[in-house]
Design an enzyme around this catalytic site. Structure first.
Site, short mmCIF file in Angstrom:
data_model
loop_
_atom_site.label_atom_id
_atom_site.label_comp_id
_atom_site.label_asym_id
_atom_site.label_seq_id
_atom_site.Cartn_x
_atom_site.Cartn_y
_atom_site.Cartn_z
N CYS B 78 -34.81 4.49 2.99
CA CYS B 78 -34.60 4.19 4.41
C CYS B 78 -34.09 2.76 4.62
O CYS B 78 -32.94 2.49 4.34
CB CYS B 78 -35.86 4.49 5.21
SG CYS B 78 -35.56 4.53 6.99
N HIS B 171 -38.38 9.41 3.30
CA HIS B 171 -39.54 8.68 2.79
C HIS B 171 -40.43 9.51 1.86
O HIS B 171 -41.45 10.04 2.30
CB HIS B 171 -40.41 8.21 3.96
CG HIS B 171 -39.73 7.23 4.84
ND1 HIS B 171 -39.60 5.90 4.51
CD2 HIS B 171 -39.12 7.37 6.04
CE1 HIS B 171 -38.95 5.27 5.47
NE2 HIS B 171 -38.65 6.14 6.41
N GLU B 173 -42.49 8.45 -0.12
CA GLU B 173 -43.80 7.78 -0.23
C GLU B 173 -44.76 8.25 0.87
O GLU B 173 -45.94 7.96 0.80
CB GLU B 173 -43.62 6.26 -0.21
CG GLU B 173 -43.30 5.63 1.15
CD GLU B 173 -41.83 5.75 1.56
OE1 GLU B 173 -41.08 6.49 0.90
OE2 GLU B 173 -41.45 5.10 2.56
#
Lengths: 307, 190
Positions: B78, B171, B173
């Site tokens: 991002c 994302h 994560e």
């Protein structure tokens, strides 16, 4: 929730919009950052230039709301739109506690986050907004773990400890942050059979209490707010263990806003590095003129609003 | 033991660190140039790209990061993807290492943020990847030998690889799926 929000046809992604994951996810992207109160597009640009990770658009900073008295409401949508136009970072705006129509308006004009805020005059003395009904995320204030988990239960995707807005006195920001963190430590230390009674005592949903116990932290991002005025204040809260900071009146009520804003951003990143903290704290000019929270009668403390 | 750094100026760096720790990789927070020493790879997390860029300039990280990218593996998620791009059409500090053109906030504001399952080339297993897009950028163009490894149903490119470099608009994560982290760890080991 996915049914209520449906499938997105606007951006061509065919993805699901407005899920709790993307709401809480934006707060995760703000971590380690500083969110600054701004009242004009010019201030918003100064904040962005200084490295703010988001701005809070409002008509009056808390120090002026306190001074002016009267009813404090949602800001003029046109003024918020002007700030949205001026910067590329996320723009937050405040709705009154319980005022779900102000929230509908803020969602409509493209605000990225709604702060259901005790800084404005509450519109409802019993109930908060049911925040799961919205596609954009909410941040809410809290003074302790029970209040935080009640707000998350209603759909808040981010929490901020309240402190005492518009004072420049960090003492309640510290108190509220420490209270939430120590409530969590207490919860983690207790045998599981005591959790239900603990949940009852703090007035929080049992499932969220269990989740917090397992995670060892709030289930959403937790910033500190209310009275942060210096780089050292920001680093203090970061070392105590919050995920980032809101600075309200502290920047644009000070002598050199651009310089102080940048210094607070740097201090939030390097919160554990005293050498850098010393350097960025130098020659910042006048800090905002503060009010000792201890001199404020309870009925004038904004943090007592919220149920 | 492999050591991967995560740029920790601002943003979701803890989420990457937790993922790396789960995969038995030593994760290091990078805030100053000296923190880059001895790392096998670096992740630039999601966050605000303007904030990350400004702090990187103030703390003299731009050149050291470019040198690091020339030798080691680097992954931008991002804001990290924006930061690694050659061009974004806006005036803000960029590393400018990877041959990609990126558009910021390309899907709209937060109200347009979304989740979608995506196929990613080179990923282990058959299952699609649960991708979370938050005020996300997109790849408008990929130049030189950059390879697009994932796109949305309408063809919008959202992940790419070029040599040692990986970028994703979304994302990983924020999900429980560690396959892209494992892919990056392999790139860092190569």
């Amino acid at each position: 929730m996915s049914d209520a929000n449906g499938v997105n046809g606007v951006n061509g992604s065919s993805g699901e919009v407005g899920s709790f994951k993307v709401k809480a996810g934006l707060a995760q992207m703000l971590k380690g950052g500083v969110i600054m109160d701004v009242v004009t597009p010019e201030q918003a640009k100064i904040a962005e230039e200084a490295g703010a990770c988001a701005v809070m658009a409002l008509e009056r900073v808390p120090a002026d709301i306190r001074k002016d008295g009267g009813v404090a409401r949602m800001s003029d949508p046109d003024m918020i739109k002007g700030i949205i136009e001026a910067v590329s970072i996320p723009v937050m705006a405040k709705a009154r506690i319980g005022h779900f129509v102000e929230a509908q308006i803020l969602q409509e004009i493209g605000a990225d986050y709604i702060d259901e805020s005790e800084v404005l005059t509450p519109a409802d003395e019993e109930y908060h907004i049911y925040k799961h009904d919205f596609k954009i995320p909410f941040v809410c204030g809290c003074r302790n773990l029970g209040e935080a988990l009640r707000r998350i239960g209603e759909g808040a995707a981010m929490i901020r400890t309240k402190g005492e807005a518009g004072t420049g006195d960090v003492v309640h920001a510290v108190w509220h942050a420490r209270t939430v963190l120590s409530d969590i430590r207490k919860l983690q230390g207790m045998p599981v059979e005591e959790v239900m009674t603990f949940a009852k005592e703090i007035g929080a949903p049992f499932e969220l209490v269990m989740q917090t116990r397992e995670l060892g932290r709030l289930p959403v991002v937790n910033f500190a707010a209310g009275g942060i005025a210096t780089p050292a204040d920001a680093a203090l809260l970061m070392q105590i263990g919050v995920d980032g900071v809101f600075v309200g009146s502290g920047i644009f009520k000070s002598g050199d806003p651009a310089k102080r804003a940048r210094a607070i951003v740097e201090a939030t990143t390097h919160y554990n590095n005293p050498e850098i903290l010393a350097k960025v704290s130098e020659n910042l000019g006048e800090a905002m003129v503060g009010i000792n929270v201890s001199s404020l009668p309870t009925e004038e403390q904004l943090s007592t609003r919220g149920w | 033991m492999m050591k991967i750094g995560v740029l920790a100026l601002q943003g979701a760096f803890h989420e990457h660190i937790n993922m790396l720790n789960r995969l038995d990789v030593e994760a290091v927070e990078v805030r100053l140039p000296a923190d880059l020493e001895g790392l096998d790879g670096l992740i630039i997390p999601g966050g605000e790209s303007t904030t990350i860029g400004k702090l990187a300039v103030i703390y003299d990280l731009m050149e050291p990061l470019r040198q690091f990218a020339a030798e080691k593996a680097m992954w931008g998620t991002c804001a990290g993807m924006i930061f690694m791009a050659k061009e974004i059409g806006m005036d803000q500090p960029l590393l400018g290492v990877m041959d990609i053109v990126v558009e910021r906030n390309a899907f709209g504001r937060q109200v347009d943020s979304f989740e979608v399952d995506l196929d990613v080339a080179g990923l282990e297993g058959e299952a699609p990847f649960p991708a979370v897009f938050i005020r996300a950028p997109k790849l408008v163009d990929t130049l030189e030998d950059t390879e697009v490894i994932s796109a949305l149903a309408d063809g919008t490119a959202v992940a790419a690889k070029q040599g040692n470099w990986l970028v994703t608009s979304f994302h990983p994560e924020l999900t429980g799926d560690d396959r892209l982290h494992r892919m990056f760890i392999e790139m860092a080991a190569a």
